[in-house]
Design a protein around this motif. Structure first.
Motif, mmCIF file in Angstrom:
data_model
loop_
_atom_site.group_PDB
_atom_site.id
_atom_site.type_symbol
_atom_site.label_atom_id
_atom_site.label_comp_id
_atom_site.label_asym_id
_atom_site.label_seq_id
_atom_site.Cartn_x
_atom_site.Cartn_y
_atom_site.Cartn_z
ATOM 1 N N THR A 166 0.808 -1.218 0.000
ATOM 2 C CA THR A 166 0.000 0.000 0.000
ATOM 3 C C THR A 166 0.834 1.257 0.000
ATOM 4 O O THR A 166 1.788 1.398 0.770
ATOM 5 N N LEU A 167 0.415 2.205 -0.850
ATOM 6 C CA LEU A 167 0.988 3.534 -0.897
ATOM 7 C C LEU A 167 0.010 4.481 -0.214
ATOM 8 O O LEU A 167 -1.108 4.684 -0.707
ATOM 9 N N GLY A 168 0.405 5.034 0.952
ATOM 10 C CA GLY A 168 -0.493 5.934 1.675
ATOM 11 C C GLY A 168 -0.170 7.379 1.370
ATOM 12 O O GLY A 168 0.805 7.674 0.674
ATOM 13 N N GLY A 169 -1.068 8.299 1.928
ATOM 14 C CA GLY A 169 -2.039 8.017 2.937
ATOM 15 C C GLY A 169 -1.475 8.358 4.312
ATOM 16 O O GLY A 169 -0.305 8.291 4.578
ATOM 17 N N ASP A 170 -2.400 8.755 5.251
ATOM 18 C CA ASP A 170 -1.970 8.975 6.627
ATOM 19 C C ASP A 170 -2.112 7.700 7.441
ATOM 20 O O ASP A 170 -2.569 6.664 6.955
ATOM 21 N N HIS A 171 -1.721 7.768 8.708
ATOM 22 C CA HIS A 171 -1.626 6.591 9.560
ATOM 23 C C HIS A 171 -2.957 5.863 9.732
ATOM 24 O O HIS A 171 -2.977 4.668 10.021
ATOM 25 N N THR A 172 -4.060 6.569 9.582
ATOM 26 C CA THR A 172 -5.373 5.972 9.834
ATOM 27 C C THR A 172 -5.629 4.755 8.968
ATOM 28 O O THR A 172 -6.345 3.830 9.368
ATOM 29 N N ILE A 173 -5.055 4.716 7.769
ATOM 30 C CA ILE A 173 -5.442 3.692 6.796
ATOM 31 C C ILE A 173 -5.088 2.277 7.248
ATOM 32 O O ILE A 173 -5.679 1.315 6.769
ATOM 33 N N THR A 174 -4.135 2.142 8.170
ATOM 34 C CA THR A 174 -3.749 0.800 8.607
ATOM 35 C C THR A 174 -4.887 0.086 9.311
ATOM 36 O O THR A 174 -4.995 -1.143 9.248
ATOM 37 N N TYR A 175 -5.756 0.823 9.975
ATOM 38 C CA TYR A 175 -6.870 0.209 10.715
ATOM 39 C C TYR A 175 -7.829 -0.539 9.797
ATOM 40 O O TYR A 175 -8.052 -1.749 9.981
ATOM 41 N N PRO A 176 -8.404 0.079 8.763
ATOM 42 C CA PRO A 176 -9.300 -0.699 7.896
ATOM 43 C C PRO A 176 -8.574 -1.777 7.102
ATOM 44 O O PRO A 176 -9.159 -2.820 6.784
ATOM 45 N N ILE A 177 -7.296 -1.544 6.775
ATOM 46 C CA ILE A 177 -6.538 -2.588 6.087
ATOM 47 C C ILE A 177 -6.404 -3.808 6.992
ATOM 48 O O ILE A 177 -6.610 -4.952 6.562
#
Length: 322
Positions: A166-177
């Protein structure tokens, strides 16, 4: 910040027990792609032709569609061993947005990458079918809805047996992933390289933001806490016991000063050694976040990110190593 996700491993992470064998469950029915449901049936990756990034010796770097490493762009994960996925979301950040532009800039800088890693002997494109799946269509006006969209997109990717990078993006994205990963693999181990713990409970009355993803993951049982390692933690804090929550959950916390006292190599140099040390783990995904082009017009941060993502591709299961 790099987050590596590993299912039951060939060797343990953190303070957890010994080796465990991954027992795969029944393969889920192949879903539609991220954008286009009209895809051909899945084929075995071992029988499929390999996608190869074009060599700069035969195609100028300024030529071609701006995909990760100029790989083919697909709308479905079917038939892929691994895929690069963009999550251009930054509305969970507290102060300096701009990471929504990270995926695009990482792809732009990735044109400088080549197909082999002489240091490790890895030739990922000889044994893996890899493509760029484009971006998750997030909702920039609603963080909760964006997390739902990310989770649904990743459910389709992991159900197809594809490893997302995954290419983010802020830290929040790890939760739904991680929600999607744990649904397929059960609680996963995690190697987290970054400055902050991301285990806060709430801010401004909100429980979902870039400082809380791992707290939410613990709340929902998404992590195998004895196989979670946080490396490079540093900087100021609101308390002197900022590491207490992570350690109380069983995380192993390695502070930045512990790394620096043992080596003169900068922390991101050590991150490469950490990644290379992950060979043998059952790596099921990774995400790289906090690339914010507005604060680095040179593109150096995005280029480092592209290199780290290539390093992650090189340690996936089934990669040919000479």
């Amino acid at each position: 910040m790099l987050r590596l996700l590993a299912s039951s491993c060939a060797r343990g992470l953190g303070g957890g027990g010994g080796a465990r064998r991954l027992v795969p469950g029944d393969r889920a029915r192949s879903p539609a792609g991220l954008c286009d449901p009209g895809r051909s049936p899945s084929r075995q990756a071992s029988d499929a032709p390999r996608n190869q990034p074009p060599s700069p010796e035969v195609m100028a770097r300024s030529v071609g569609i701006c995909s990760m490493m100029r790989l083919p762009v697909q709308t479905s994960p079917e038939g892929l061993d691994a895929a690069f996925v963009g999550v251009p979301l930054d509305i969970g950040t507290s102060n300096r947005p701009g990471a929504r532009f990270g995926p695009r800039r990482i792809r732009e800088e990735s044109v400088l990458l080549r197909t082999a890693n002489p240091s490790t002997g890895a030739l990922p494109f000889q044994s893996l079918v890899v493509a760029d799946l484009g971006d998750v269509n997030v909702n920039l006006y609603n963080l909760q809805d964006s997390c739902r969209l990310i989770q649904e997109a990743y459910q389709k990717i992991v159900a197809a047996g594809c490893v997302p990078l995954t290419l983010g993006g802020d830290h929040t994205i790890t939760y739904p992933i991680l929600q999607a990963m744990a649904e397929k693999h059960g609680p996963v181990g995690l190697v987290h390289v970054g400055a902050h713990m991301d285990t806060a409970d709430q801010a401004l009355g909100e429980k979902l933001y870039h400082g809380s993803p791992f707290r939410r993951c613990v709340d929902e049982g998404l992590l195998d806490c004895k196989r979670v390692v946080q490396i490079g933690i540093r900087g100021s804090s609101t308390t002197l016991d900022t590491y207490r929550y992570s350690r109380s959950q069983g995380f192993r916390v390695v502070l930045a000063e512990d790394c620096w006292l043992k080596s003169l190599v900068p922390l991101m140099g050590e991150a490469l050694e950490i990644i290379r040390g992950c060979q043998g783990l059952n790596v099921v995904g990774c995400d790289l976040v906090e690339v914010s082009p507005p604060y680095d017009p040179s593109g150096n941060t995005a280029l480092v990110a592209a290199n780290l993502l290539f390093e992650m591709l090189c340690v996936l299961p089934k990669v040919t190593v000479i």
